[in-house]
Design an enzyme around this catalytic site. Structure first.
Site, PDB file in Angstrom:
ATOM      1  CG  ASP A   1      21.171 -42.093  32.670  1.00  0.00           C
ATOM      2  OD1 ASP A   1      21.528 -40.906  32.634  1.00  0.00           O
ATOM      3  OD2 ASP A   1      19.998 -42.445  32.924  1.00  0.00           O
TER       4      ASP A   1
ATOM      5  CE  LYS B   1      25.518 -39.030  27.941  1.00  0.00           C
ATOM      6  NZ  LYS B   1      24.687 -40.106  28.488  1.00  0.00           N
TER       7      LYS B   1
ATOM      8  N   GLY C   1      22.074 -35.729  33.272  1.00  0.00           N
ATOM      9  CA  GLY C   1      22.659 -35.826  34.609  1.00  0.00           C
ATOM     10  C   GLY C   1      23.945 -36.610  34.463  1.00  0.00           C
ATOM     11  CG  HIS C   2      26.501 -35.821  31.850  1.00  0.00           C
ATOM     12  ND1 HIS C   2      27.008 -35.189  30.750  1.00  0.00           N
ATOM     13  CD2 HIS C   2      25.366 -36.448  31.420  1.00  0.00           C
ATOM     14  CE1 HIS C   2      26.211 -35.409  29.703  1.00  0.00           C
ATOM     15  NE2 HIS C   2      25.201 -36.160  30.101  1.00  0.00           N
TER      16      HIS C   2
ATOM     17  CD  GLN D   1      19.607 -35.598  26.602  1.00  0.00           C
ATOM     18  OE1 GLN D   1      19.949 -34.874  25.696  1.00  0.00           O
ATOM     19  NE2 GLN D   1      19.648 -35.210  27.853  1.00  0.00           N
TER      20      GLN D   1
END
Ligand code: GDP
Ligand code: IMO
Ligand code: MG
Length: 421
Positions: free
Chosen positions: A12, A15, A39-40, A221
């Site tokens: 988180d 990225k 989750g981007h 990650q």
């Protein structure tokens, strides 16, 4: 050549935003590991979107997006995500390619993930429960199903065999869950996936490289969640570091050029496990509030603390980081005082190394204090216009890590990125 963008902390780091920003400079964006645990977050035309499976280059019309062989793919998530990007006018049928060697997450993988966490009692990893661990276990255990298998007549037989195996494991763990609805959606999603551009990923990417196209590998990650180098066992089930680009896409090490590491100006972690510079006080709360630190995949509150230069230096070392992007610097705008962790004290020993089994040690972070800048920096575009205390903070980190902080991100928006020259 291939450049890489990856996380240097516990995920988180921002990225997604950084990949989306750099995407126009590249012909292809490729995911090489992880799956829907990621989750981007991106802002497209001011609207927020969170990507879990699709590479963050999807909003750029001319960019090819590849889901590489190192990824574990959940067809249900993929289908939903395709529908949500289509609502932005994205033609995913044109720009999205999937490696035939990527492994498939099946509904019982998710059930097994839950069963495994439940059986751990107080020792829970805090998994996102997306089936990541069980899917990678089936890959290394040589049982898994791959995207290319979808085109094989025996797919359903293979699927039933694997599901049966899982059901025996679930019975052993005394875990029962009705997966009927999931399975229905899963089979619909498989049909949807069959019509995709399923490619021989390693030839596909190497041909592009040969043609002189520019490729950006997008990590998921973070380095401290790497299965080998992270805070094991509180990690994810894949290698998240730059070396995984080779195995997760089929590119040779000499092809990798820049390794761009993303780190927050402070630090967060979601899920269980060691976090030496964590703040359990009002300052931690403040970071969570100002930084909106809630998981993009699960909505869980993220644990917050000061930037940990020991862990960061370790991450720079194992990844061969050539440049750093420091994100969320604006979140620190209103703090009077800032701290950075410059050593760990374990018992009477001071160390600058990340120890083995961090989770079993009582680590006291040694903190160096900096003056805050108390200035709103979110609209600054020129690094020379940044407040002096911020420049000092960044310069110290730069020197400590021995890697240039080439960019400072000062807001979630695409345009909020300052080149630090
Ligand atoms: P990722 O998993 O590394 O892509 O990061 P996430 O999307 O899970 O979390 C990063 C969060 O921070 C998202 O909500 C982003 O919109 C937000 N973000 C990214 N960069 C910045 C920044 O420089 N400043 C602020 N305030 N928010 C940012
Ligand atoms: P992005 O790509 C933050 C964490 C989980 C848990 C551990 C194992 O958005 O940075 P898993 O679901 O892999 O079995 O969970 O890893 N985790 C993440 N934390 N960001 C992520 O992805 C994460 N993916 C997994 O919270 O502690
Ligand atoms: Mg995330």
């Amino acid at each position: 050549m291939v450049d890489v963008i990856l996380g240097l902390q516990w995920g988180d780091e921002g990225k997604g935003k950084i990949v989306d920003y750099f995407a126009p400079k590249y012909d292809m964006i490729a995911r090489f590991q992880g799956g829907p645990n990621a989750g981007h977050t991106l802002y497209v035309e001011g609207k927020k979107i969170v990507l879990h499976q699709i590479p963050s280059g999807i909003f750029h019309e001319k960019t090819i997006n590849l889901i590489g062989n190192g990824v574990v793919l959940d067809p249900i998530t993929l289908k939903r995500e395709c529908e949500s990007v289509a609502a932005f006018g994205v033609d995913y049928r044109k720009n999205l390619f999937i490696s035939q060697r990527a492994h498939i997450i099946i509904p019982t993988h998710r059930a097994l993930d839950k069963a495994s966490e439940t059986s751990k009692g107080n020792e829970k990893i805090g998994s996102t429960l997306k089936g990541i661990g069980p899917a990678y276990m089936d890959k290394t255990g040589r049982n898994g199903l791959r995207v290319g298998d979808l085109l094989d007549k025996s797919f359903t037989t293979q699927y039933i065999r694997l599901r049966l195996k899982h059901q025996k494991l679930l019975d052993g763990l005394n875990f029962h869950e009705d997966i009927t609805e999931w399975e229905e959606e899963f089979f619909e999603a498989l049909e949807f996936m069959r019509s995709f551009k399923i490619v021989n990923g390693e030839y596909f990417i190497n041909d592009k490289i040969q043609q002189g196209k520019r490729v950006l590998a997008e990590g998921a990650q973070g380095s401290m969640l790497d299965v080998d180098f992270g805070t094991f066992p509180f990690v994810t089930s894949s290698n998240t570091i730059s070396a995984a680009v080779c195995t997760g896409l089929g590119v040779a090490p000499q092809k990798i050029k820049d390794v761009i590491g993303v780190s927050k100006a402070y630090c967060t972690r979601v899920g269980s496990g060691p976090f030496p510079s964590e703040l359990h006080d009002a300052t931690g709360e403040e970071l969570r509030k100002i930084g909106s630190e809630f998981g993009a995949t699960t909505g869980r509150p993220r644990r917050c603390g000061w930037i940990d230069l020991i862990a960061l230096k370790f991450a720079c070392m194992i990844n061969g980081v050539t440049k750093i992007v420091m994100t969320k610097a604006d979140v620190l705008d209103s703090f009077n005082e800032l701290k950075v962790c410059v050593a760990y004290k374990i018992g009477e020993q001071l160390t600058e190394e990340v120890p083995f089994q961090m989770n079993k040690l009582n680590i006291e972070p040694q903190l160096k204090t900096f003056a805050g800048w108390n200035t709103n920096t979110s609209s600054v575009v020129d690094c020379n216009k940044l407040p002096e205390p911020m420049k000092e903070y960044v310069a110290f980190i730069n020197k400590f890590l021995g890697v240039p902080i080439a960019y400072i991100s000062n807001g979630p928006g695409r345009e909020q990125l300052i080149e630090n020259v």
